[in-house]
Design a protein around this motif. Structure first.
Motif, PDB file in Angstrom:
ATOM      1  N   ALA A  50      67.481  19.658  58.596  1.00 27.39           N
ATOM      2  CA  ALA A  50      66.094  19.548  58.140  1.00 27.39           C
ATOM      3  C   ALA A  50      66.022  19.598  56.614  1.00 27.39           C
ATOM      4  O   ALA A  50      65.315  18.787  55.992  1.00 27.39           O
ATOM      5  CB  ALA A  50      65.248  20.664  58.749  1.00 27.39           C
ATOM      6  N   GLU A  51      66.762  20.521  56.002  1.00 35.28           N
ATOM      7  CA  GLU A  51      66.776  20.616  54.539  1.00 35.28           C
ATOM      8  C   GLU A  51      67.317  19.339  53.903  1.00 35.28           C
ATOM      9  O   GLU A  51      66.770  18.862  52.907  1.00 35.28           O
ATOM     10  CB  GLU A  51      67.637  21.801  54.093  1.00 35.28           C
ATOM     11  CG  GLU A  51      66.976  23.140  54.279  1.00 35.28           C
ATOM     12  CD  GLU A  51      67.883  24.284  53.835  1.00 35.28           C
ATOM     13  OE1 GLU A  51      68.809  24.057  53.024  1.00 35.28           O
ATOM     14  OE2 GLU A  51      67.644  25.410  54.295  1.00 35.28           O
ATOM     15  N   LYS A  52      68.384  18.785  54.465  1.00 35.73           N
ATOM     16  CA  LYS A  52      68.998  17.569  53.917  1.00 35.73           C
ATOM     17  C   LYS A  52      67.986  16.434  53.830  1.00 35.73           C
ATOM     18  O   LYS A  52      67.975  15.671  52.873  1.00 35.73           O
ATOM     19  CB  LYS A  52      70.182  17.159  54.787  1.00 35.73           C
ATOM     20  CG  LYS A  52      70.705  15.769  54.520  1.00 35.73           C
ATOM     21  CD  LYS A  52      72.123  15.801  54.071  1.00 35.73           C
ATOM     22  CE  LYS A  52      72.657  14.410  53.877  1.00 35.73           C
ATOM     23  NZ  LYS A  52      72.894  14.093  52.501  1.00 35.73           N
ATOM     24  N   PHE A  53      67.138  16.301  54.857  1.00 31.79           N
ATOM     25  CA  PHE A  53      66.181  15.195  54.907  1.00 31.79           C
ATOM     26  C   PHE A  53      64.773  15.607  54.500  1.00 31.79           C
ATOM     27  O   PHE A  53      63.829  14.841  54.659  1.00 31.79           O
ATOM     28  CB  PHE A  53      66.181  14.585  56.317  1.00 31.79           C
ATOM     29  CG  PHE A  53      67.487  13.929  56.665  1.00 31.79           C
ATOM     30  CD1 PHE A  53      67.817  12.687  56.144  1.00 31.79           C
ATOM     31  CD2 PHE A  53      68.410  14.562  57.475  1.00 31.79           C
ATOM     32  CE1 PHE A  53      69.033  12.084  56.443  1.00 31.79           C
ATOM     33  CE2 PHE A  53      69.632  13.968  57.789  1.00 31.79           C
ATOM     34  CZ  PHE A  53      69.939  12.732  57.271  1.00 31.79           C
ATOM     35  N   ASP A  54      64.633  16.833  53.963  1.00 28.80           N
ATOM     36  CA  ASP A  54      63.340  17.343  53.493  1.00 28.80           C
ATOM     37  C   ASP A  54      62.287  17.344  54.605  1.00 28.80           C
ATOM     38  O   ASP A  54      61.156  16.889  54.410  1.00 28.80           O
ATOM     39  CB  ASP A  54      62.857  16.545  52.271  1.00 28.80           C
ATOM     40  CG  ASP A  54      61.805  17.301  51.484  1.00 28.80           C
ATOM     41  OD1 ASP A  54      61.813  18.544  51.513  1.00 28.80           O
ATOM     42  OD2 ASP A  54      60.970  16.638  50.837  1.00 28.80           O
ATOM     43  N   TYR A  55      62.695  17.851  55.765  1.00 27.90           N
ATOM     44  CA  TYR A  55      61.802  17.992  56.917  1.00 27.90           C
ATOM     45  C   TYR A  55      61.676  19.473  57.238  1.00 27.90           C
ATOM     46  O   TYR A  55      62.558  20.269  56.894  1.00 27.90           O
ATOM     47  CB  TYR A  55      62.400  17.307  58.154  1.00 27.90           C
ATOM     48  CG  TYR A  55      62.063  15.846  58.287  1.00 27.90           C
ATOM     49  CD1 TYR A  55      61.276  15.388  59.336  1.00 27.90           C
ATOM     50  CD2 TYR A  55      62.539  14.913  57.375  1.00 27.90           C
ATOM     51  CE1 TYR A  55      60.978  14.047  59.475  1.00 27.90           C
ATOM     52  CE2 TYR A  55      62.242  13.570  57.500  1.00 27.90           C
ATOM     53  CZ  TYR A  55      61.463  13.148  58.556  1.00 27.90           C
ATOM     54  OH  TYR A  55      61.166  11.816  58.687  1.00 27.90           O
ATOM     55  N   GLY A  56      60.615  19.846  57.912  1.00 26.42           N
ATOM     56  CA  GLY A  56      60.481  21.191  58.429  1.00 26.42           C
ATOM     57  C   GLY A  56      61.388  21.379  59.637  1.00 26.42           C
ATOM     58  O   GLY A  56      61.780  20.412  60.305  1.00 26.42           O
ATOM     59  N   ARG A 101      63.715  19.598  64.733  1.00 28.97           N
ATOM     60  CA  ARG A 101      64.113  19.984  66.092  1.00 28.97           C
ATOM     61  C   ARG A 101      63.554  18.983  67.103  1.00 28.97           C
ATOM     62  O   ARG A 101      64.243  18.579  68.039  1.00 28.97           O
ATOM     63  CB  ARG A 101      63.630  21.398  66.402  1.00 28.97           C
ATOM     64  CG  ARG A 101      64.135  21.938  67.723  1.00 28.97           C
ATOM     65  CD  ARG A 101      63.726  23.398  67.908  1.00 28.97           C
ATOM     66  NE  ARG A 101      64.395  23.973  69.040  1.00 28.97           N
ATOM     67  CZ  ARG A 101      64.061  23.765  70.308  1.00 28.97           C
ATOM     68  NH1 ARG A 101      63.044  22.969  70.593  1.00 28.97           N
ATOM     69  NH2 ARG A 101      64.724  24.330  71.288  1.00 28.97           N
ATOM     70  N   HIS A 102      62.325  18.573  66.903  1.00 26.95           N
ATOM     71  CA  HIS A 102      61.691  17.592  67.786  1.00 26.95           C
ATOM     72  C   HIS A 102      62.447  16.258  67.745  1.00 26.95           C
ATOM     73  O   HIS A 102      62.707  15.643  68.786  1.00 26.95           O
ATOM     74  CB  HIS A 102      60.225  17.403  67.386  1.00 26.95           C
ATOM     75  CG  HIS A 102      59.485  16.451  68.239  1.00 26.95           C
ATOM     76  ND1 HIS A 102      59.112  16.740  69.534  1.00 26.95           N
ATOM     77  CD2 HIS A 102      59.052  15.190  68.002  1.00 26.95           C
ATOM     78  CE1 HIS A 102      58.491  15.702  70.055  1.00 26.95           C
ATOM     79  NE2 HIS A 102      58.441  14.743  69.135  1.00 26.95           N
TER      80      HIS A 102
END
Length: 78
Positions: free
Chosen positions: A31-37, A42-43
């Motif tokens: 998530a951090e790598k792609f700047d997502y929560g 997870r979804h």
């Protein structure tokens, strides 16, 4: 096969994220790598690949035996 409503860039991102997760990265790191929560990633990963249990990845020696302290039996050498 592209899921309905996902453009090519998003498809590539999701494939890359699943590949990293399958290589042992945590959901949080992906998530951090792609700047997502965490929840959004997870979804995405749930749609793309089976998720590991909360215990994480099992580590093994080159001989296929579980490494001590990494989910395997602790043993002492004679």
């Amino acid at each position: 096969m592209d899921p309905v409503g996902i453009d090519a860039d998003q498809e590539t991102l999701e494939q890359d994220a699943a590949r990293l997760y399958d290589q042992g990265w945590s959901i949080r790191l992906v998530a951090e790598k792609f700047d997502y929560g965490y929840g959004a990633m997870r979804h995405i990963l749930q749609r793309r690949t089976p998720l590991r249990s909360r215990g994480g990845r099992k580590f093994v020696h080159g001989d296929g035996e579980p490494a001590p302290g990494r989910g395997g039996e602790e043993t002492m050498s004679p």
